[in-house]
Write a protein that holds these residues in place. Structure first.
Motif, PDB file in Angstrom:
ATOM      1  N   TYR A  44      57.343  43.637  22.239  1.00 24.59           N
ATOM      2  CA  TYR A  44      58.462  44.026  23.096  1.00 24.59           C
ATOM      3  C   TYR A  44      58.092  43.782  24.563  1.00 24.59           C
ATOM      4  CZ  TYR A  44      61.969  46.951  25.348  1.00 24.59           C
ATOM      5  OH  TYR A  44      62.976  47.395  26.150  1.00 24.59           O
ATOM      6  N   GLY A  45      56.881  44.224  24.942  1.00 22.71           N
ATOM      7  CA  GLY A  45      56.424  44.023  26.322  1.00 22.71           C
ATOM      8  C   GLY A  45      56.381  42.547  26.689  1.00 22.71           C
ATOM      9  N   ALA A  46      55.903  41.729  25.743  1.00 21.68           N
ATOM     10  CA  ALA A  46      55.804  40.287  26.019  1.00 21.68           C
ATOM     11  C   ALA A  46      57.194  39.685  26.200  1.00 21.68           C
ATOM     12  CB  ALA A  46      55.068  39.598  24.872  1.00 21.68           C
ATOM     13  N   THR A  47      58.147  40.102  25.353  1.00 20.85           N
ATOM     14  CA  THR A  47      59.513  39.568  25.470  1.00 20.85           C
ATOM     15  C   THR A  47      60.131  39.959  26.808  1.00 20.85           C
ATOM     16  OG1 THR A  47      59.615  40.124  23.145  1.00 20.85           O
ATOM     17  CG2 THR A  47      61.599  39.247  24.137  1.00 20.85           C
ATOM     18  N   GLU A  49      58.577  40.526  29.567  1.00 22.01           N
ATOM     19  CA  GLU A  49      57.998  39.714  30.637  1.00 22.01           C
ATOM     20  C   GLU A  49      58.537  38.290  30.591  1.00 22.01           C
ATOM     21  OE1 GLU A  49      53.775  39.987  30.921  1.00 22.01           O
ATOM     22  OE2 GLU A  49      53.852  42.068  31.597  1.00 22.01           O
ATOM     23  N   ALA A  50      58.671  37.755  29.387  1.00 21.23           N
ATOM     24  CA  ALA A  50      59.183  36.384  29.281  1.00 21.23           C
ATOM     25  C   ALA A  50      60.580  36.294  29.882  1.00 21.23           C
ATOM     26  CB  ALA A  50      59.203  35.950  27.821  1.00 21.23           C
ATOM     27  N   ASN A  51      61.387  37.342  29.674  1.00 15.65           N
ATOM     28  CA  ASN A  51      62.753  37.308  30.185  1.00 15.65           C
ATOM     29  C   ASN A  51      62.829  37.593  31.674  1.00 15.65           C
ATOM     30  OD1 ASN A  51      64.683  36.525  28.300  1.00 15.65           O
ATOM     31  ND2 ASN A  51      64.468  38.443  27.190  1.00 15.65           N
ATOM     32  N   LEU A  52      61.984  38.490  32.141  1.00 13.46           N
ATOM     33  CA  LEU A  52      62.104  38.918  33.540  1.00 13.46           C
ATOM     34  C   LEU A  52      61.239  38.101  34.483  1.00 13.46           C
ATOM     35  CD1 LEU A  52      62.276  42.800  33.499  1.00 13.46           C
ATOM     36  CD2 LEU A  52      64.015  41.227  34.274  1.00 13.46           C
ATOM     37  N   LEU A 109      60.064  46.792  36.332  1.00 14.41           N
ATOM     38  CA  LEU A 109      59.976  45.357  36.605  1.00 14.41           C
ATOM     39  C   LEU A 109      61.286  44.855  37.180  1.00 14.41           C
ATOM     40  CD1 LEU A 109      58.081  44.003  33.462  1.00 14.41           C
ATOM     41  CD2 LEU A 109      57.253  44.028  35.809  1.00 14.41           C
ATOM     42  N   GLY A 110      62.394  45.325  36.599  1.00 18.56           N
ATOM     43  CA  GLY A 110      63.698  44.877  37.067  1.00 18.56           C
ATOM     44  C   GLY A 110      63.975  45.319  38.496  1.00 18.56           C
ATOM     45  N   GLU A 111      63.454  46.486  38.858  1.00 21.04           N
ATOM     46  CA  GLU A 111      63.744  46.998  40.195  1.00 21.04           C
ATOM     47  C   GLU A 111      62.761  46.492  41.235  1.00 21.04           C
ATOM     48  OE1 GLU A 111      64.053  51.186  39.574  1.00 21.04           O
ATOM     49  OE2 GLU A 111      66.172  51.063  39.060  1.00 21.04           O
ATOM     50  N   ALA A 112      61.596  46.035  40.786  1.00 24.05           N
ATOM     51  CA  ALA A 112      60.605  45.517  41.737  1.00 24.05           C
ATOM     52  C   ALA A 112      61.087  44.183  42.300  1.00 24.05           C
ATOM     53  CB  ALA A 112      59.268  45.334  41.031  1.00 24.05           C
ATOM     54  N   ALA A 113      60.659  43.888  43.512  1.00 29.78           N
ATOM     55  CA  ALA A 113      60.980  42.587  44.096  1.00 29.78           C
ATOM     56  C   ALA A 113      60.334  41.511  43.231  1.00 29.78           C
ATOM     57  CB  ALA A 113      60.450  42.514  45.515  1.00 29.78           C
ATOM     58  N   PRO A 114      61.024  40.371  43.060  1.00 33.13           N
ATOM     59  CA  PRO A 114      60.496  39.347  42.156  1.00 33.13           C
ATOM     60  C   PRO A 114      59.030  38.971  42.416  1.00 33.13           C
ATOM     61  CG  PRO A 114      62.706  38.802  42.829  1.00 33.13           C
ATOM     62  CD  PRO A 114      62.333  40.038  43.578  1.00 33.13           C
ATOM     63  N   PRO A 349      65.234  41.934  25.022  1.00 32.82           N
ATOM     64  CA  PRO A 349      64.487  42.822  25.929  1.00 32.82           C
ATOM     65  C   PRO A 349      64.250  42.138  27.271  1.00 32.82           C
ATOM     66  CG  PRO A 349      63.526  42.835  23.745  1.00 32.82           C
ATOM     67  CD  PRO A 349      64.569  41.759  23.742  1.00 32.82           C
ATOM     68  N   GLY A 350      64.696  42.786  28.339  1.00 32.42           N
ATOM     69  CA  GLY A 350      64.546  42.188  29.665  1.00 32.42           C
ATOM     70  C   GLY A 350      65.720  41.309  30.050  1.00 32.42           C
ATOM     71  N   GLY A 351      66.654  41.075  29.124  1.00 32.03           N
ATOM     72  CA  GLY A 351      67.756  40.162  29.402  1.00 32.03           C
ATOM     73  C   GLY A 351      69.011  40.847  29.915  1.00 32.03           C
TER      74      GLY A 351
END
Lengths: 496, 501
Positions: A44-47, A49-52, A109-114, A349-351
């Motif tokens: 789940y964590g890897a997915t 990260e891959a998405n975000l 991750l979503g809220e952090a600056a890219p 996840p992350g999408g």
């Protein structure tokens, strides 16, 4: 009922034949299930990260590994101190807890600056805090398992715990709002940057008291009754202490403006009462009281407002969230839109965009996750919850003493009811009342209390599955024999 | 105690069953509604994750997306500002999209089925391939001229429309509706700013958001005489047939006499049909109409495209910008017989006759194209994000055949005569044969007349190259002459720049 249908020896008949039972600890099954759960959490964590991040960082496995390590520790504790505990409980809870941490980290991750996303530390943000809380909670649960070698020993402290429960429940209500109020609900104690929700722990303490008290009084409650309208009603004086406890907690909760917890206590109380007395009348009384009370609160809220205004507003939002979609109904509307957008399979996840949802880390985590894992993912999560609850009930069925039955049954049901209340709330099945989603929502108190609950269930299930012969000591006590501290309360009334 | 415990287990199962059923119900019956809800910002953000394709004409990007650092990753901009607004429409964050932006939204956004290959590729490469590009038929030069001339018309008119099409294909060369608006503020990511801009435009009494060229109908005045003349030519009358005229004509049942625009026009009792068209003889056409009958006129108008309300201008055979139907209105009495007064007025394009500028251009185009009316379209090509693959190329289609080649030839001669020695002289273009018909239409008793011009241009070989319709609302005296001048200018620009084709 399917899950609990496995032949659990009836306490009355266990004594002689239980030695023949194949005593299998199933600890290795627990270990492999736990590893599977952690692999899922890491995936789940890897997915995410891959998405975000459009890449998977070399450190993606670290939260899963940290969780895995501490769960493994708990597994070892169980292996040595509760070898016959139910093997499905720990992996199931670990999976939920791990996904919760993963999702909260995904929000960070979503809220952090890219630019900062790839270097987000594993203990940073709400996800990191949740990870730390998990570590602490699991250690605490292991500690409880170590101290409480037999669940019956808890009953010794029943009155103390009952009193503590009442104090814990009342504490935020009497404290000034500046310390106790968050988002309109006076449920908290804030000291410095630290806040705890004493009600979460009060739930456990009160249930121990209920279980102990009802075991003592069950015969009186179920036999000494008045017949009214064809239903047996218990005598008032037998009910006194329980009703007082219940009234106090409810009154206090009205002042704490949190209906969800109130509903939870009520359900917990009625169900333990029902299990203890086997009287359907209790369920009927409970349902009438509950629906009548809800309707009354709705009417009162409309007419006089005051402490009921909150409930009235929530009911109105529930009836038509789209009446005020940008203000009052915003949260529920956005939750529904998240579920709708997720569709069958989710955005991955992350999408999705869970950041849009207010309180997505708490009450609305199920909707936030739902957007990303879709209907199928949510159904799977619900099945895991159902598994935990039914395993708890199964332990209650299998355990030999009445106190354990009431305790495990009450705890398992409370957990299930909490999931129903919050998931039903965010999906507009019932009016939304603020509740944490067990093991998923951010928050140390809830996590810790629920892990303690799981520790108790583990202990009860260990007691239930432990082979009687050769066990010696208390475990070898003839089935159904009450522990001394239960003052001769009869263990079983065999009903025809 | 086991029996109640088991029952509690059943209760828990029922509660979870309710949750499960409710979640399924949401997905089965509500998901689409929720997904597309106006309050759902998620789909929107996702839509802005991918670079939206360009809308281009003649190699110039008219709508393009620029990367931003905000939450919505791409900002839609319209470099041409107000000039192309009615064609392109706009793609706002929260409001409804319009124009080509709406019609071709799926392709521009990259969500169209045609682009599924790109989406599939993205799944593996992790890239976000942008949306597809839409190439329009517009001629940049013709559009420039049309917009400038309309804006700076010598009558000082604020409202009007101009449209030019290629008679051979139906490709729209220029489309202007006045007043126009700048679509850029509407596409602002600041939704409050966008809403404010929209409200201002929406409340403007001049209706800048309207596409007058396709969607507004006005009385066509004398331009409608081409339709009546076509009906006459098919009913035994030739160019040189003498038809009754005179300085004034009173229909049999009505005391209201029809006069000519000027006493010098056809005062003689009889003129040829050619002269009646050239001079725009009202009395001649009123009597011609009464002679032909309402059904003949209506049927001819219908054959030219009147009454069609489902025509769209975009891709051929696909969705496009909506158009309004042109109407001939009621010409009959209550008992079903002809109302001569209404018929006389309708024959000179008054009474209840209403026409869109598009319809005007399509009449002129059909005449120029030997009687074959091509279906108008705006989308020339759909180009993949990589600009190499073409997913659609317009194949011109005949919409209908309003008149035979013979009748079209006669109409053409008469319309050429109008520009050579009649009311449309200002439309003339050096080196080209230009035909046309002016119109001056009464709008209301106390308001100035609308000025119309419909026309076409033929090159030296007689090949039609452009057909145009210009309308200046409430332009007053000299309005139709100014419309003719602008029409000529637009056609000249379209001829000089065939780039859009």
């Amino acid at each position: 009922m399917t899950v609990a249908a496995t032949p659990a020896p009836s306490p009355a008949t266990t004594g002689g034949e239980s030695g023949v039972r194949l005593a299998r600890s199933r600890r290795n099954a627990e270990l492999s299930l736990l590893l599977l759960a952690m692999v899922l959490v890491a995936a789940y964590g890897a997915t995410v990260e891959a998405n975000l991040l459009d890449t998977v960082t070399p450190d993606f496995w670290m939260p899963a590994a940290a969780l895995g390590a501490v769960f493994l520790g708990l597994h070892l504790v169980i292996r040595f101190l509760a070898p016959f505990a139910d093997p499905a409980l720990l992996p199931a809870v670990a999976l939920l807890n791990g996904l919760g941490v993963g999702f909260l980290r995904r929000i960070d991750l979503g809220e952090a600056a890219p630019v900062d996303r790839e270097s987000l530390a594993i203990f940073a943000g709400i996800g990191g805090r949740q990870l730390a809380w998990t570590l602490a909670s699991v250690i605490l649960a292991a500690g409880l398992l170590a101290i409480m070698r037999d669940h019956r020993s808890v009953s010794r402290y029943a009155y103390t715990l009952g009193l503590a429960g009442i104090v814990l429940v009342m504490l935020p209500a009497v404290l000034p709002s500046s310390i106790s109020e968050i988002n309109g609900a006076k449920l908290w104690i804030r000291i410095g940057g630290f806040s705890i929700q004493p009600g979460e722990f009060a739930k456990l303490a009160l249930l121990v008291f209920f279980a102990y008290y009802l075991v003592r009084k069950r015969e009186v409650l179920s036999l000494a009754s008045r017949r009214f309208l064809g239903i047996d009603f218990p005598r008032g004086r037998d009910l006194g202490p329980v009703v007082v406890v219940w009234l106090i907690s409810l009154l206090v909760l009205v002042f704490e403006k949190d209906l969800g917890t109130s509903l939870l206590y009520f359900g917990m109380f009625v169900v333990t009462l029902y299990i203890a007395t086997e009287r359907v009348s209790w369920l009927l009384i409970g349902l009438v009281l509950f629906f009548g009370g809800a309707y009354l609160a709705y009417v009162l809220g409309e007419m006089v407002g005051g402490p009921f205004a909150n409930f009235y507003l929530r009911a109105e939002i529930w009836l038509d969230p789209f009446a005020d979609p940008t203000d009052k109904g915003y949260q529920l509307v956005q939750g529904l839109l998240a579920l709708g957008t997720g569709g069958l399979f989710g955005a991955g996840p992350g999408g999705g965009q869970p950041e849009i949802l207010p309180e997505v880390q708490n009450d609305f985590i199920f909707a936030g996750i739902g957007e990303e894992i879709g209907l199928f993912g949510l159904s799977a999560l619900l099945v895991v919850y159902l598994l935990i609850v039914e395993r708890g009930l199964r332990a209650a069925l299998a355990v030999r003493d009445s106190f354990g039955k009431l305790l495990a049954g009450g705890l398992a049901f409370t957990l299930g009811l909490q999931v129903f209340v919050i998931v039903g709330g965010i999906s507009k099945l019932i009016p939304l009342t603020g509740q944490t989603t067990p093991f998923l929502s951010a928050g140390g108190s809830s996590l810790m209390a629920n892990w303690l609950l799981i520790a108790v269930l583990l202990r009860v299930s260990d007691g239930a599955r432990r082979p009687v012969t050769g066990g010696g000591g208390k475990a070898a006590r003839p089935a159904g024999g009450p522990p001394e501290q239960l003052h001769g309360a009869p263990t079983e009334v065999i009903k025809p | 105690m086991n029996a109640p415990l088991r029952r509690v287990g059943v209760v828990v199962m029922v509660l979870f069953g309710l949750l499960f059923a409710n979640l399924n119900w949401i997905q089965a019956y509500k998901a689409d509604e929720y997904r597309t809800s106006d309050y759902n910002g998620r789909v929107q953000v996702a839509e802005y994750e991918r670079k939206r394709g360009n809308i281009e004409a003649g190699g110039t990007a008219l709508a393009t997306s620029k990367e931003t650092s905000g939450k919505l990753k791409f900002q839609r901009t319209y470099p041409g500002g107000a000039k192309y607004a009615q064609v392109l429409g706009y793609k706002p964050v929260n409001l409804a999209d319009t124009g080509i932006e709406r019609v071709e939204n799926d392709f521009l956004a990259g969500t169209s089925d045609q682009l599924i290959g790109d989406r599939f590729k993205d799944m593996f490469t992790g890239d976000q391939t942008g949306g597809g590009n839409v190439l329009l038929t517009l001629s940049k030069r013709a559009q420039d001229v049309a917009y400038d001339q309309m804006r700076n018309n010598q009558q000082g008119v604020k409202k009007g429309a101009a449209i030019a099409i290629d008679p051979r294909t139906g490709a729209v060369q220029a489309l202007v509706s006045m007043p126009s608006f700048d679509p850029n503020p509407l596409a602002s990511h600041d939704t409050n700013e966008a809403a404010a801009a929209y409200n201002k435009l929406e409340q403007d009494p001049d209706g800048p958001l309207k596409n007058r060229a396709l969607g507004e109908t006005l009385p066509p005045g004398s331009t409608f005489k081409i339709v009546v003349a076509a009906a006459a030519l098919e009913n035994g009358i030739s160019k040189s047939t003498q038809i009754p005229a005179g300085s004034s004509y009173t229909p049999p049942t009505s005391g209201e006499p029809i006069r000519n625009a000027h006493p010098s026009i056809c005062p003689e009792p009889q003129v040829t049909l050619l002269d009646a068209v050239t001079e725009s003889c009202n009395t001649g056409f009123a009597q011609l109409g009464v002679r032909l009958g309402a059904n003949t006129i209506k049927e001819k108008a219908r054959q030219f495209g009147f009454e069609q309300d489902d025509l769209t201008v975009g891709q051929l055979g696909e969705d496009g910008l909506p158009t309004a139907a042109s109407r001939t209105g009621t010409i009959q009495n209550a008992d079903g017989g002809d109302d001569p007064a209404a018929l006389a007025q309708s024959s000179i394009g008054q009474r209840d006759v209403r026409m869109t500028p598009l319809q005007g251009a399509m009449i002129a185009g059909a005449v120029a194209n030997g009687g074959s009316q091509m279906r108008p379209y705006l989308v020339r090509q759909l180009l993949a994000p990589d600009r190499t693959t073409s997913y659609y190329t317009a194949k011109p289609r005949e919409l209908r055949q309003p008149v035979s080649g013979q009748v079209a030839g006669d109409l053409r001669d008469m319309m050429v005569s109008v520009v050579q020695k009649g009311t449309g002289e200002k439309a003339a273009i050096n080196g080209y044969t230009v035909g046309g018909k002016t119109g001056t239409a009464q709008s209301a008793p106390d308001r100035p007349d609308h000025g119309w011009f419909i026309g076409f241009a033929l090159d030296k070989n007689g090949t039609p190259v452009s057909a145009v319709c210009v309308v200046l609302e409430q332009a007053g005296s000299g309005g139709s002459a100014e419309a003719a001048r602008i029409g000529g200018q637009i056609m000249r620009a379209a001829i000089a720049d065939p780039g859009g084709r």
